[in-house]
Design a protein around this motif. Structure first.
Motif, short mmCIF file in Angstrom:
data_model
loop_
_atom_site.label_atom_id
_atom_site.label_comp_id
_atom_site.label_asym_id
_atom_site.label_seq_id
_atom_site.Cartn_x
_atom_site.Cartn_y
_atom_site.Cartn_z
N MET A 1 -18.47 -6.19 28.52
CA MET A 1 -18.54 -4.91 29.20
C MET A 1 -19.17 -5.12 30.56
SD MET A 1 -19.10 -1.92 30.26
CE MET A 1 -19.19 -0.29 29.71
N TRP A 60 -25.66 -3.00 25.35
CA TRP A 60 -25.57 -3.06 26.81
C TRP A 60 -26.93 -2.79 27.45
CZ3 TRP A 60 -21.19 1.10 27.02
CH2 TRP A 60 -20.04 0.60 26.39
N GLU A 107 -18.56 5.78 28.12
CA GLU A 107 -18.17 4.37 28.05
C GLU A 107 -18.36 3.83 26.62
OE1 GLU A 107 -16.76 2.32 30.62
OE2 GLU A 107 -16.46 4.37 31.33
N ALA A 111 -15.33 2.33 24.23
CA ALA A 111 -15.43 1.02 23.59
C ALA A 111 -15.31 1.14 22.08
CB ALA A 111 -16.77 0.36 23.97
#
Length: 159
Positions: A1, A60, A107, A111
Motif C-alpha cells: 500500500m 499501515w 482506503e 483494500a
C-alpha cells in the motif's frame, strides 16, 4: 500500500516502525484517558507480523514530513465467514480535522473489498467522539458483542 493524501504518505508498516507506531497509539489512547495494554488489547501492535501480516491483513502507517503521525490496520475476524476487524486507526492531533481519517477509512475499505472480504467490524470507545462520527457517517451500524475491555461500542458494515 502506498497512497498520498495532501502532505501525508500512507504506506505499509515496516519492522523499523514498530516502536514509533506503538508510541503514536499509546499517545492517542492517553489523550482520551484510555490505557495502553501491551499484553491485552494492544498486543497486536507489538506483534504486527503475527496478527496482521500472517493472516491476510494489513497494517499501515501515516507519515507527515518523515514522522509517523498515524496508524491503521485490519485482519480477519471470527464474527463472520468473510469478516475483518479494522484496528488501531489512530491519528495524532496535527493529522486530524483534515479529512485524512475519512480518506484512510475509505482506503481500508477498498483494500478489504479487494481481498474478497464482505463485512467490516470496528470496536471503539464512547470517548472517541470523532471516530464514532466518522464511522456512523460512513455507513457503519451499531451492533452488539464488544470484546475489548476499554471499548463500549461496536459497529459493522456490509460491503
Amino acid at each position: 500500500m502506498q497512497a498520498i493524501y495532501k502532505d501525508f504518505l500512507i504506506r505499509d508498516w515496516q519492522t523499523s516502525d514498530r516502536d514509533l507506531a506503538a508510541a503514536v497509539i499509546g499517545a492517542v489512547l492517553a489523550e482520551y484517558g484510555l490505557g495502553w495494554e501491551p499484553v491485552g488489547a494492544d498486543r497486536d501492535v507489538l506483534e504486527i507480523e503475527n496478527y496482521y501480516l500472517a493472516t491476510s491483513g494489513e497494517f499501515w502507517v501515516v507519515e507527515f514530513q518523515s514522522q509517523i503521525v498515524g496508524t491503521a490496520g485490519y485482519y480477519p475476524f471470527r464474527r463472520g465467514e468473510k469478516a475483518v476487524e479494522i484496528r488501531k486507526m489512530y491519528l495524532l492531533p496535527p493529522a486530524r480535522r483534515l479529512g485524512l481519517g475519512k480518506f484512510l477509512l475509505q482506503e481500508l475499505e477498498k483494500a478489504i473489498a479487494a481481498k474478497g472480504f464482505q463485512q467490516i467490524w470496528i470496536e471503539t470507545a464512547s470517548v472517541l467522539v470523532e471516530a464514532i462520527q466518522l464511522y456512523e457517517s460512513s455507513g457503519y451500524q451499531p451492533a452488539t458483542g464488544v470484546e475489548t475491555a476499554r471499548c463500549d461500542r461496536i459497529y459493522v458494515k456490509n460491503l
